[in-house]
Design a protein around this motif. Structure first.
Motif, short mmCIF file in Angstrom:
data_model
loop_
_atom_site.label_atom_id
_atom_site.label_comp_id
_atom_site.label_asym_id
_atom_site.label_seq_id
_atom_site.Cartn_x
_atom_site.Cartn_y
_atom_site.Cartn_z
N ARG A 136 0.80 -1.22 0.00
CA ARG A 136 0.00 0.00 0.00
C ARG A 136 0.84 1.29 0.00
O ARG A 136 0.76 2.10 0.92
CB ARG A 136 -0.99 0.02 1.17
N PRO A 137 1.64 1.48 -1.05
CA PRO A 137 2.32 2.78 -1.19
C PRO A 137 1.26 3.86 -1.39
O PRO A 137 0.15 3.58 -1.84
CB PRO A 137 3.17 2.58 -2.44
N ASP A 138 1.62 5.09 -1.08
CA ASP A 138 0.68 6.19 -1.27
C ASP A 138 0.54 6.57 -2.73
O ASP A 138 -0.50 7.09 -3.14
CB ASP A 138 1.13 7.40 -0.44
N ILE A 139 1.60 6.33 -3.51
CA ILE A 139 1.59 6.57 -4.95
C ILE A 139 2.30 5.41 -5.64
O ILE A 139 3.38 5.00 -5.21
CB ILE A 139 2.34 7.89 -5.32
N LEU A 140 1.70 4.89 -6.71
CA LEU A 140 2.37 3.88 -7.54
C LEU A 140 2.79 4.55 -8.84
O LEU A 140 1.95 4.99 -9.63
CB LEU A 140 1.42 2.71 -7.81
N PRO A 173 -3.40 6.25 -5.98
CA PRO A 173 -3.15 7.01 -7.21
C PRO A 173 -1.97 6.44 -8.00
O PRO A 173 -0.99 5.96 -7.41
CB PRO A 173 -2.83 8.42 -6.70
N THR A 174 -2.08 6.49 -9.31
CA THR A 174 -0.99 6.06 -10.18
C THR A 174 -0.41 7.26 -10.91
O THR A 174 -1.08 8.28 -11.08
CB THR A 174 -1.48 5.01 -11.19
N LYS A 175 0.81 7.10 -11.35
CA LYS A 175 1.56 8.22 -11.91
C LYS A 175 2.49 7.71 -13.00
O LYS A 175 2.98 6.57 -12.93
CB LYS A 175 2.36 8.89 -10.78
N SER A 176 2.74 8.54 -14.01
CA SER A 176 3.69 8.17 -15.06
C SER A 176 4.37 9.42 -15.60
O SER A 176 3.96 10.54 -15.29
CB SER A 176 2.99 7.41 -16.19
#
Length: 300
Positions: A158-162, A200-203
């Protein structure tokens, strides 16, 4: 000689602020004392002086030798010799010593490991949480060669952002990246959302390796199609003569236009600028994205 083969002169707006005060020296000393690596150093990030002066850093775990040889990246390539099982605790100790509010953890690609290093990622997240329960943790992961079980291990921590970077547009992907596949990266982001919809996911996309404007917009659409929340856009800078040449330097006004395009497409936050990198102003990105999501929840 084609345009791709011509070395482009660096424009005036590429400015790197050199700040090597006490904070910079403290962080450098801490990393050396705990035998830790940072992507700030290994990838020759242009923001290292600013970020370290502000006591922020992106930890790079699983060693400093990558099993891939991407043509844009300055990290050393080869076959790693060992796995440091004590690394997660040392990262947590360093994060505690820096009193971080937001910690970013990334890694080299470890295709030599069955899980690609996923267990070490998860243990690092847990170790940071034990020492800094109020610190948010962002992980910037490789693609694990598409292995869903490895991704599940990371998501269960459970990271805060992937965060997982597609790096470039689809047409340029095979030329720019080693082993990584554009569609596989999108699939990873899609699965991450399926596994933990609330995370939330990020790229990130780097510009200047030969992509066209409409391809950048298509890449944005592709990311939104897998419900990616946060996007960063930055200028590719050639780390050495052996790496890809810069085909084009985008002016700041182009980055401003792309930020508008991203927000119009529904990203909760877009960080866009010549020197922006995936982890640049990461804490501010999280705060902005949270506010946007809260606003949408109230509206709905």
């Amino acid at each position: 000689m084609t345009k791709k083969d011509v070395k482009q002169p660096k424009p005036d707006w590429i400015r790197i602020k050199l700040t090597t005060g006490d904070n910079y020296q403290d962080i450098k000393g801490m990393m050396r004392s705990k035998t830790l690596h940072t992507v700030c150093e290994e990838a020759r990030c242009p923001n290292i002086y600013e970020c370290w002066a502000n006591r922020t850093a992106t930890f790079m775990i699983l060693g400093d030798i990558c099993t891939r040889a991407c043509r844009f990246c300055a990290v050393n390539t080869g076959m790693p010799t060992e796995l440091d099982l004590q690394e997660p605790e040392r990262v947590a100790e360093a994060a505690e010593g820096m009193n971080l509010r937001h910690c970013v953890v990334t890694s080299v690609a470890r295709d030599d490991l069955k899980d690609g290093g996923a267990k070490i990622f998860a243990e690092t997240v847990a170790a940071i949480r034990r020492r800094l329960p109020l610190c948010s943790v962002e992980v910037l992961i490789p693609d694990f060669l598409g292995d869903s079980d490895s991704l599940q291990i990371v998501m269960d921590s459970r990271p805060d952002i992937l965060n997982h970077n597609i790096e470039t547009v689809e047409r340029m992907s095979d030329r720019v990246r080693a082993k990584a596949k554009y569609r596989r990266s999108l699939e990873l982001l899609r699965r991450a959302k399926e596994m933990k919809p609330d995370i939330p996911t990020k790229s990130s996309i780097m510009l200047g390796v030969g992509e066209e404007w409409d391809e950048i917009l298509q890449a944005m659409d592709d990311l939104r199609a897998v419900d990616c929340d946060i996007l960063t856009l930055g200028q590719y800078l050639q780390p050495s003569p052996q790496h890809l040449n810069v085909v084009k330097y985008y002016p700041p006004e182009d980055f401003a236009r792309l930020k508008e395009e991203g927000l119009k497409r529904g990203f909760s936050h877009v960080e866009s600028g010549p020197l922006v990198r995936s982890s640049y102003h990461a804490h501010e990105q999280v705060q902005s994205a949270e506010k946007t999501r809260e606003g949408r929840t109230v509206t709905n």
